[in-house]
Write a protein that holds these residues in place. Structure first.
Motif, PDB file in Angstrom:
ATOM      1  N   ARG A  67     -19.576 -16.146 -43.287  1.00 52.06           N
ATOM      2  CA  ARG A  67     -18.734 -16.916 -42.364  1.00 52.06           C
ATOM      3  C   ARG A  67     -17.356 -16.607 -42.406  1.00 52.06           C
ATOM      4  NH1 ARG A  67     -21.397 -22.382 -40.266  1.00 52.06           N
ATOM      5  NH2 ARG A  67     -21.305 -23.074 -42.558  1.00 52.06           N
ATOM      6  N   GLU A  68     -16.893 -16.253 -43.758  1.00 52.71           N
ATOM      7  CA  GLU A  68     -15.454 -15.931 -44.258  1.00 52.71           C
ATOM      8  C   GLU A  68     -15.663 -14.624 -45.043  1.00 52.71           C
ATOM      9  OE1 GLU A  68     -11.710 -17.899 -46.493  1.00 52.71           O
ATOM     10  OE2 GLU A  68     -13.902 -18.129 -47.484  1.00 52.71           O
ATOM     11  N   PHE A  69     -14.879 -13.677 -44.343  1.00 58.55           N
ATOM     12  CA  PHE A  69     -14.968 -12.341 -45.172  1.00 58.55           C
ATOM     13  C   PHE A  69     -13.677 -11.572 -44.735  1.00 58.55           C
ATOM     14  CE2 PHE A  69     -16.870 -12.541 -40.830  1.00 58.55           C
ATOM     15  CZ  PHE A  69     -16.404 -11.339 -39.965  1.00 58.55           C
ATOM     16  N   TRP A  70     -13.267 -10.582 -45.327  1.00 62.13           N
ATOM     17  CA  TRP A  70     -11.898  -9.850 -45.300  1.00 62.13           C
ATOM     18  C   TRP A  70     -12.082  -8.749 -44.176  1.00 62.13           C
ATOM     19  CZ3 TRP A  70      -7.304  -9.192 -48.115  1.00 62.13           C
ATOM     20  CH2 TRP A  70      -6.830 -10.611 -48.791  1.00 62.13           C
ATOM     21  N   GLN A  71     -11.361  -8.395 -43.487  1.00 66.11           N
ATOM     22  CA  GLN A  71     -11.254  -7.178 -42.629  1.00 66.11           C
ATOM     23  C   GLN A  71      -9.809  -6.432 -43.044  1.00 66.11           C
ATOM     24  OE1 GLN A  71     -12.084  -8.271 -38.462  1.00 66.11           O
ATOM     25  NE2 GLN A  71     -14.306  -7.699 -38.703  1.00 66.11           N
ATOM     26  N   CYS A  72      -9.842  -5.198 -42.612  1.00 61.71           N
ATOM     27  CA  CYS A  72      -8.788  -4.497 -42.551  1.00 61.71           C
ATOM     28  C   CYS A  72      -8.797  -3.431 -41.488  1.00 61.71           C
ATOM     29  CB  CYS A  72      -8.778  -3.458 -43.606  1.00 61.71           C
ATOM     30  SG  CYS A  72      -7.344  -2.505 -44.083  1.00 61.71           S
ATOM     31  N   ASP A  73      -7.560  -3.742 -40.424  1.00 64.21           N
ATOM     32  CA  ASP A  73      -7.420  -3.044 -39.212  1.00 64.21           C
ATOM     33  C   ASP A  73      -6.216  -2.196 -39.180  1.00 64.21           C
ATOM     34  OD1 ASP A  73      -9.149  -5.153 -38.986  1.00 64.21           O
ATOM     35  OD2 ASP A  73      -8.839  -5.390 -36.769  1.00 64.21           O
ATOM     36  N   ALA A  74      -6.753  -1.052 -38.154  1.00 60.69           N
ATOM     37  CA  ALA A  74      -5.223  -0.213 -37.678  1.00 60.69           C
ATOM     38  C   ALA A  74      -5.175  -0.101 -36.206  1.00 60.69           C
ATOM     39  CB  ALA A  74      -5.170   0.999 -38.418  1.00 60.69           C
ATOM     40  N   ASP A  75      -4.335  -0.436 -35.509  1.00 60.08           N
ATOM     41  CA  ASP A  75      -4.412  -0.255 -34.052  1.00 60.08           C
ATOM     42  C   ASP A  75      -2.946   0.324 -33.434  1.00 60.08           C
ATOM     43  OD1 ASP A  75      -6.708  -2.516 -32.899  1.00 60.08           O
ATOM     44  OD2 ASP A  75      -5.742  -2.840 -34.881  1.00 60.08           O
ATOM     45  N   THR A  76      -3.169   1.124 -32.269  1.00 60.05           N
ATOM     46  CA  THR A  76      -2.144   1.508 -31.688  1.00 60.05           C
ATOM     47  C   THR A  76      -1.963   0.844 -30.096  1.00 60.05           C
ATOM     48  OG1 THR A  76      -2.095   3.540 -32.689  1.00 60.05           O
ATOM     49  CG2 THR A  76      -1.091   3.493 -30.686  1.00 60.05           C
ATOM     50  N   PRO A 116     -25.239 -17.788 -41.256  1.00 65.30           N
ATOM     51  CA  PRO A 116     -25.108 -16.827 -42.317  1.00 65.30           C
ATOM     52  C   PRO A 116     -26.547 -16.222 -42.756  1.00 65.30           C
ATOM     53  CG  PRO A 116     -24.910 -19.124 -42.882  1.00 65.30           C
ATOM     54  CD  PRO A 116     -25.234 -19.181 -41.558  1.00 65.30           C
ATOM     55  N   GLY A 117     -26.479 -15.022 -43.499  1.00 64.58           N
ATOM     56  CA  GLY A 117     -27.719 -14.643 -43.967  1.00 64.58           C
ATOM     57  C   GLY A 117     -27.457 -13.678 -44.913  1.00 64.58           C
ATOM     58  N   PRO A 118     -28.267 -12.861 -45.506  1.00 62.10           N
ATOM     59  CA  PRO A 118     -28.150 -11.965 -46.675  1.00 62.10           C
ATOM     60  C   PRO A 118     -26.900 -10.929 -46.350  1.00 62.10           C
ATOM     61  CG  PRO A 118     -30.389 -12.206 -46.343  1.00 62.10           C
ATOM     62  CD  PRO A 118     -29.728 -12.822 -45.126  1.00 62.10           C
ATOM     63  N   GLY A 119     -26.020 -10.960 -46.908  1.00 60.78           N
ATOM     64  CA  GLY A 119     -24.813 -10.061 -46.882  1.00 60.78           C
ATOM     65  C   GLY A 119     -24.015 -10.354 -45.529  1.00 60.78           C
ATOM     66  N   ARG A 120     -24.256 -11.559 -45.020  1.00 62.11           N
ATOM     67  CA  ARG A 120     -23.591 -12.155 -43.763  1.00 62.11           C
ATOM     68  C   ARG A 120     -22.831 -13.301 -44.053  1.00 62.11           C
ATOM     69  NH1 ARG A 120     -24.102 -10.862 -38.294  1.00 62.11           N
ATOM     70  NH2 ARG A 120     -23.494 -12.351 -36.919  1.00 62.11           N
ATOM     71  N   PHE A 143     -19.931 -19.314 -47.140  1.00 60.80           N
ATOM     72  CA  PHE A 143     -18.790 -19.158 -47.943  1.00 60.80           C
ATOM     73  C   PHE A 143     -19.061 -18.929 -49.401  1.00 60.80           C
ATOM     74  CE2 PHE A 143     -18.155 -21.595 -44.050  1.00 60.80           C
ATOM     75  CZ  PHE A 143     -16.581 -21.205 -43.785  1.00 60.80           C
ATOM     76  N   ALA A 144     -18.188 -17.992 -49.907  1.00 59.09           N
ATOM     77  CA  ALA A 144     -18.725 -17.549 -51.395  1.00 59.09           C
ATOM     78  C   ALA A 144     -17.669 -17.534 -52.364  1.00 59.09           C
ATOM     79  CB  ALA A 144     -19.356 -16.153 -51.246  1.00 59.09           C
ATOM     80  N   ASP A 145     -17.854 -17.923 -53.507  1.00 61.33           N
ATOM     81  CA  ASP A 145     -16.739 -17.911 -54.594  1.00 61.33           C
ATOM     82  C   ASP A 145     -16.676 -16.289 -55.074  1.00 61.33           C
ATOM     83  OD1 ASP A 145     -16.220 -20.799 -54.625  1.00 61.33           O
ATOM     84  OD2 ASP A 145     -18.128 -20.921 -55.782  1.00 61.33           O
ATOM     85  N   LYS A 146     -15.688 -16.169 -55.461  1.00 68.31           N
ATOM     86  CA  LYS A 146     -15.653 -14.618 -56.101  1.00 68.31           C
ATOM     87  C   LYS A 146     -14.570 -14.542 -57.385  1.00 68.31           C
ATOM     88  CE  LYS A 146     -14.970 -12.825 -51.084  1.00 68.31           C
ATOM     89  NZ  LYS A 146     -14.107 -12.063 -50.627  1.00 68.31           N
ATOM     90  N   ARG A 147     -15.417 -13.864 -58.101  1.00 68.85           N
ATOM     91  CA  ARG A 147     -14.879 -13.791 -59.350  1.00 68.85           C
ATOM     92  C   ARG A 147     -14.175 -12.448 -59.611  1.00 68.85           C
ATOM     93  NH1 ARG A 147     -18.674 -15.601 -64.131  1.00 68.85           N
ATOM     94  NH2 ARG A 147     -16.625 -15.307 -65.329  1.00 68.85           N
ATOM     95  N   GLY A 148     -13.703 -12.217 -60.973  1.00 69.69           N
ATOM     96  CA  GLY A 148     -12.867 -11.057 -61.214  1.00 69.69           C
ATOM     97  C   GLY A 148     -13.353  -9.705 -60.660  1.00 69.69           C
ATOM     98  N   ARG A 149     -14.625  -9.399 -60.875  1.00 68.72           N
ATOM     99  CA  ARG A 149     -15.275  -7.987 -60.205  1.00 68.72           C
ATOM    100  C   ARG A 149     -15.026  -7.684 -58.972  1.00 68.72           C
ATOM    101  NH1 ARG A 149     -21.174  -6.283 -60.844  1.00 68.72           N
ATOM    102  NH2 ARG A 149     -21.527  -8.119 -59.602  1.00 68.72           N
ATOM    103  N   VAL A 194     -13.762  -5.256 -45.267  1.00 70.36           N
ATOM    104  CA  VAL A 194     -13.781  -5.047 -46.895  1.00 70.36           C
ATOM    105  C   VAL A 194     -14.797  -5.790 -47.572  1.00 70.36           C
ATOM    106  CG1 VAL A 194     -11.856  -5.514 -48.422  1.00 70.36           C
ATOM    107  CG2 VAL A 194     -11.146  -4.922 -46.228  1.00 70.36           C
ATOM    108  N   SER A 195     -14.912  -6.868 -47.463  1.00 65.27           N
ATOM    109  CA  SER A 195     -16.018  -7.687 -48.138  1.00 65.27           C
ATOM    110  C   SER A 195     -17.167  -6.866 -48.034  1.00 65.27           C
ATOM    111  CB  SER A 195     -16.231  -8.721 -47.682  1.00 65.27           C
ATOM    112  OG  SER A 195     -14.972  -9.641 -47.729  1.00 65.27           O
ATOM    113  N   ARG A 196     -17.737  -6.195 -47.002  1.00 61.67           N
ATOM    114  CA  ARG A 196     -18.929  -5.632 -46.823  1.00 61.67           C
ATOM    115  C   ARG A 196     -19.088  -4.262 -47.366  1.00 61.67           C
ATOM    116  NH1 ARG A 196     -23.383  -6.455 -43.711  1.00 61.67           N
ATOM    117  NH2 ARG A 196     -24.464  -4.726 -42.631  1.00 61.67           N
ATOM    118  N   LEU A 197     -17.948  -3.721 -47.350  1.00 58.61           N
ATOM    119  CA  LEU A 197     -17.793  -2.226 -48.033  1.00 58.61           C
ATOM    120  C   LEU A 197     -17.874  -2.495 -49.414  1.00 58.61           C
ATOM    121  CD1 LEU A 197     -17.661   0.724 -47.936  1.00 58.61           C
ATOM    122  CD2 LEU A 197     -15.232   0.530 -47.740  1.00 58.61           C
TER     123      LEU A 197
END
Length: 372
Positions: free
Chosen positions: A132-141, A126-130, A16-22, A364-367
């Motif tokens: 346990r909390e992260f953002w995703q953006c989905d589209a489905d039909t 967890p690991g480098p770039g991995r 779990f990571a803190d996120k600042r402005g950038r 989203v977080s990964r990208l």
């Protein structure tokens, strides 16, 4: 004089990571731009709760054998003295969509096209770039079984990745169909579900291990560099040979989507399910061509295996081709930044009636991390 109570150590929970402005600004910009793309294509926003009942989420996380494995779960007492039902934080946006669609199907437009974004949680190592909390953006039909619905999702994903900040040639969506392997196993007489699953997990490691490592996992098993032994699928030799020919069939750089399908068709007996998969992929190709989606932006790759107990037909994976480096300037291969596919059985878990669906999700977080 009594000792003062010990002070707690200021630290983050692992994964779990803190996120600042950038970082926050980058993620919010990606979500805003991609949301504009989804809405322009006619998809409406939907927000579901962070928690779902564990049985509604199902057992679809990799290598999870029970509902509470791989998720953060708690038992809801609902103010009662009796133990309540298990709830879990959502691990993606697709399982909550299936629950929502089953719950409200009579009131929804058909097909129902929605997008969603927000955090998801996975109780994994967890690991480098991995994380346990992260953002995703989905589209489905939900509600269309046509390959053109898959093609629309793929084309929209290409536009969404561009809107997120990737230039042409910096990402590629690779597409296959789960029925190809179903047909191959049928033709080879491999009927045991566990044996099939083990074989698919082996094939999923093709990019990392190459054929030399995969063939061991299709046979008796493999001992890796750390000394860990992984039991193999123990497939018959003729089936292993067929898989080798199948994977090699489209391993020629520069093949068009149509040429890839022709190469796969020549690789051997793929059974009725495999023939149906080729027809579906050909229809996707025609629709992508009609939408002017280039051969370099989307390619067919029969080595793609996703969501072993989740997807039922077409599967897609977005791979980042952008060269990136870590904080110390060392090259980093990010690999997959999203994926999706057709999951025609997910809503049926609730209703007992088949409801076709297809969708795409990107991290989203990964990208944002890769672009940074």
């Amino acid at each position: 004089m009594t000792d003062a109570p010990p002070r707690p150590l200021a630290r983050n929970p692992r994964g779990f990571a803190d996120k600042r402005g950038r970082d926050l600004t980058a993620e919010r910009r990606i979500v805003a731009r991609v949301s504009e793309v989804y809405e322009r294509w006619g998809f409406e926003p939907l927000e579901t709760p962070a928690f779902e009942y564990a049985d509604a989420l199902g057992k679809f996380l990799p290598d999870a054998d029970r509902p509470n494995e791989g998720v953060f779960a708690l038992q809801d007492d609902a103010g009662s003295d009796e133990p309540g039902e298990w709830m879990a934080l959502r691990y993606d946006h697709t399982a909550p969509l299936a629950r929502f669609a089953a719950q409200t199907w009579e009131t929804l437009p058909k097909p129902f096209r929605r997008y969603a974004y927000g955090p998801v949680w996975r109780n994994e190592k967890p690991g480098p770039g991995r994380f346990r909390e992260f953002w995703q953006c989905d589209a489905d039909t939900v509600g269309s079984d046509r390959p053109e619905a898959d093609a629309e999702i793929i084309a929209m994903a290409c536009e969404g990745l561009g809107a997120a900040g990737l230039d042409a040639g910096q990402a590629q969506i690779r597409v296959s169909n789960r029925k190809l392997f179903d047909g191959l196993f049928d033709a080879g007489g491999v009927t045991d579900a566990g044996q099939r699953l083990t074989a698919l997990r082996a094939i999923d490691k093709f990019d990392r291990l190459g054929w030399e490592g995969v063939v061991q996992l299709l046979g008796e098993g493999r001992l890796d560099e750390s000394g860990d032994y992984t039991k193999g699928a123990r497939l018959p030799a003729k089936v292993t040979g067929a898989i080798e020919a199948f994977l090699a069939s489209a391993n020629t750089p520069g093949l068009s989507r149509a040429a890839t399908l022709e190469a796969v068709a020549r690789s051997g007996d793929l059974g009725a399910a495999g023939d149906a998969a080729l027809s579906e992929l050909a229809a996707i190709d025609r629709a992508l061509n009609a939408m002017s989606v280039g051969q370099n932006a989307v390619k067919f790759d029969p080595t793609i295996v996703r969501g072993l107990e989740y997807y039922t037909g077409a599967v897609f994976e977005a791979e980042l081709l952008l060269e990136t480096t870590d904080d110390k300037g060392r090259p980093v291969r990010f690999g997959s930044i999203g994926g999706g596919g057709r999951y025609d059985d997910l809503v049926a878990r609730f209703t007992g009636q088949s409801t076709p669906a297809t969708g795409f999700s990107f991290g989203v977080s990964r990208l944002a991390s890769a672009l940074r």
